[in-house]
Structure formats: structure tokens, C-alpha cells
Design a protein around this motif. Structure first.
Motif, mmCIF file in Angstrom:
data_model
loop_
_atom_site.group_PDB
_atom_site.id
_atom_site.type_symbol
_atom_site.label_atom_id
_atom_site.label_comp_id
_atom_site.label_asym_id
_atom_site.label_seq_id
_atom_site.Cartn_x
_atom_site.Cartn_y
_atom_site.Cartn_z
ATOM 1 N N ARG A 1 0.833 -1.201 0.000
ATOM 2 C CA ARG A 1 0.000 0.000 0.000
ATOM 3 C C ARG A 1 0.865 1.246 0.000
ATOM 4 N N LEU A 2 0.432 2.255 -0.753
ATOM 5 C CA LEU A 2 1.139 3.535 -0.756
ATOM 6 C C LEU A 2 0.518 4.454 0.284
ATOM 7 N N ILE A 3 1.380 5.061 1.098
ATOM 8 C CA ILE A 3 0.952 6.053 2.078
ATOM 9 C C ILE A 3 1.562 7.386 1.647
ATOM 10 N N GLU A 4 0.710 8.366 1.378
ATOM 11 C CA GLU A 4 1.238 9.634 0.865
ATOM 12 C C GLU A 4 2.077 10.340 1.923
ATOM 13 N N GLY A 5 3.285 10.720 1.528
ATOM 14 C CA GLY A 5 4.204 11.409 2.427
ATOM 15 C C GLY A 5 4.590 12.774 1.893
ATOM 16 N N ARG A 6 5.444 13.436 2.628
ATOM 17 C CA ARG A 6 5.935 14.763 2.227
ATOM 18 C C ARG A 6 6.952 14.620 1.096
ATOM 19 N N ALA A 7 6.881 15.550 0.142
ATOM 20 C CA ALA A 7 7.789 15.493 -1.006
ATOM 21 C C ALA A 7 9.232 15.830 -0.608
ATOM 22 N N ASP A 8 9.418 16.489 0.542
ATOM 23 C CA ASP A 8 10.782 16.907 0.908
ATOM 24 C C ASP A 8 11.573 15.814 1.648
ATOM 25 N N ASN A 9 11.021 14.612 1.727
ATOM 26 C CA ASN A 9 11.769 13.455 2.263
ATOM 27 C C ASN A 9 12.635 12.897 1.134
ATOM 28 N N ILE A 10 13.484 13.751 0.579
ATOM 29 C CA ILE A 10 14.214 13.376 -0.641
ATOM 30 C C ILE A 10 15.414 12.499 -0.321
ATOM 31 N N LYS A 11 15.798 11.688 -1.298
ATOM 32 C CA LYS A 11 17.056 10.954 -1.217
ATOM 33 C C LYS A 11 18.136 11.841 -1.818
ATOM 34 N N VAL A 12 19.176 12.107 -1.039
ATOM 35 C CA VAL A 12 20.298 12.883 -1.558
ATOM 36 C C VAL A 12 21.014 12.009 -2.582
ATOM 37 N N THR A 13 20.921 12.415 -3.835
ATOM 38 C CA THR A 13 21.474 11.611 -4.927
ATOM 39 C C THR A 13 22.535 12.390 -5.692
#
Ligand code: CTP
Ligand code: MG
Length: 225
Positions: free
Chosen positions: A202-214
Motif C-alpha cells: 500500500r502507498l501512504i502519501e508522504g511529504r515530497a521533501d523526504n528526498i534521497k540525496v542523490t
């Protein structure tokens, strides 16, 4: 609710082009991995936490958290999925049960909001499969050919970006990852192993700023905030 955490931190960060693996780069006076670990260490439900480190890692021992008794080490592997599987094996050694929840979260994702962690745990605590934080795609998507020209515009509403933490039962995840890797499947996150095993996370909508530093600009973005 009780849960265990596995933090894959055995990558080299080739796309960051830095002088060290990106999880050891500084953000607001501490390394990225210290911020990441802090997202979990204060949680009352935490049963234990495993960091998966490269066997060549010379940076971890210099961090204060290296002597934290709540944190155990596991050896990383060639791909992220190998590192995660090694971390899950470590949880079994630590006495975790097959039915226990495990949260897998990238070391390079230091900006997880506590509210997102709590929502994930609350929404999935009674779920038969488990799931993950995810974010609906915001921009229009383009398909592209080898010549750099657009070949189509798919319906954006069907696409979400997969974030972490990803939350599954230890036994189910360990079996799915092990079998999918042995079969040579392309496994880029925990959910894809569960999907490979025939189940629908299941997808749980989260904050977009939980970014992976890539890439370098990702870290610049976090430092400017
Ligand atoms: N990771 C890991 N073991 C690997 C590869 C990656 O534990 N063999 C971890 C990374 O340390 C990171 C997370 O998985 O915390 C997400 O991977 P990614 O962003 O791809 O990190 P790197 O592999 O380090 O970066 P790159 O792909 O640019 O080399
Ligand atoms: Mg990588």
C-alpha cells in the motif's frame, strides 16, 4: 507499535562525486546518516536498529553514534538489496520474529518528518501486506526516444514516486528479497520484492521533501532550508 529498522548505508555515492560516501557529508553540523538515525532513535516503539555498512567503510567508527548500544552493524553487499537482506539476517540474530514489522530507510534520506513516520506506522499496523511512503508525481511525464525527442505523454495520475521508509513483516520481506535476488529479478526497493512475490504493497502519501540525496543539488537544497 513495535518495529525494527534497517538502514542501508553501504553505497559509494558515485552520483554525488564527493570525496566520501554521501551519507558522511555534512548537513547543519552533522553527517547525513546522523540526521537519518535521529529520525528513529527517539521512537518508543523501536526494538532495534541495524546499519548496513560497506566492509571498506572507514568513516562510521569516527561518529559518536558508532558506540550507541541501540545500533547494530551488518555488512553491506554489492547492490542495495543485498545490503538490506544482510541487515534482515542480522535482525534474526538479534531475536526479531518473522511477524515483526521492519522499516527499511535509506541512509541518504535525512529529512524524514516524524509526522510521516507516525502516519506510516498508524496506517499499516493492521495491514496484511505492508507498504511505503510515496509521493504522487507532480510534473507532466514524458517518454523519450534515443534521439531525445518526445514519444508520448503518459497519464500522470497513475504514477507515484516510491520513498522510504518501506514497512513489511520481517519473514515475508526476507523470503521475498532472498528469492527475488536468487531469481535475478531487478529489485530496486523492498516493495518490488514483495510485488515479485505476488503481493500488493500500500502507498501512504508522504511529504515530497523526504528526498534521497542523490546529486550535489539535492544536498544544496537541504542546506538552504
Ligand atoms: N546502498 C547500500 N548498499 C549498496 C548500495 C546502496 O546500502 N550496495 C544504500 C546507500 O548507502 C543509500 C541507499 O542504499 O543510503 C540508496 O542508494 P543510492 O542512493 O543509490 O546510494 P549510492 O549507491 O551510494 O549512490 P550511487 O548510486 O550514486 O552510487
Ligand atoms: Mg546506488
Amino acid at each position: 507499535i513495535p518495529f525494527w529498522v534497517v538502514i542501508p548505508a553501504a553505497g559509494v555515492g558515485s552520483r554525488m562525486q564527493a570525496d566520501r560516501p554521501k551519507q558522511y557529508l555534512p548537513l547543519a553540523g552533522r553527517t547525513l546518516i546522523e540526521h537519518t538515525l535521529d529520525c528513529f532513535l527517539g521512537q518508543p516503539g523501536l526494538r532495534g536498529l541495524v546499519v548496513c555498512l560497506s566492509v571498506d567503510d572507514g568513516w562510521w567508527p569516527d561518529l559518536p553514534c558508532a558506540s550507541d548500544e541501540r545500533i547494530q552493524r551488518a555488512d553491506g553487499g554489492r547492490e542495495r538489496a543485498d545490503s538490506v537482506l544482510s541487515g534482515l539476517d542480522r535482525l534474526v540474530e538479534l531475536g526479531a520474529d518473522d511477524a515483526d514489522w521492519v522499516l527499511v530507510h535509506d541512509a541518504a534520506r535525512p529529512n524524514l518528518a516524524e509526522s510521516d513516520l507516525h502516519r506510516l506506522l498508524a496506517e499499516l499496523r493492521d495491514d496484511p501486506v505492508g507498504g511505503l511512503l510515496a509521493v504522487p508525481v507532480r510534473d507532466t511525464l514524458k517518454m523519450v526516444g534515443a534521439d531525445g525527442r518526445v514519444t508520448g505523454t503518459p497519464d500522470r495520475s497513475q504514477f507515484w514516486q516510491a520513498y522510504t521508509p518501506q514497512m513489511f513483516r520481517l519473514g515475508a520481506l526476507r523470503r521475498a528479497l532472498g528469492e527475488a535476488l536468487a531469481a535475478g529479478a531487478n529489485i530496486t526497493d523492498e516493495a518490488s520484492a514483495i510485488e515479485w512475490a505476488g503481493q500488493a504493497p500500500r502507498l501512504i502519501e508522504g511529504r515530497a521533501d523526504n528526498i534521497k540525496v542523490t546529486r550535489p543539488e539535492d544536498l544544496e537544497f537541504l542546506r538552504r532550508r
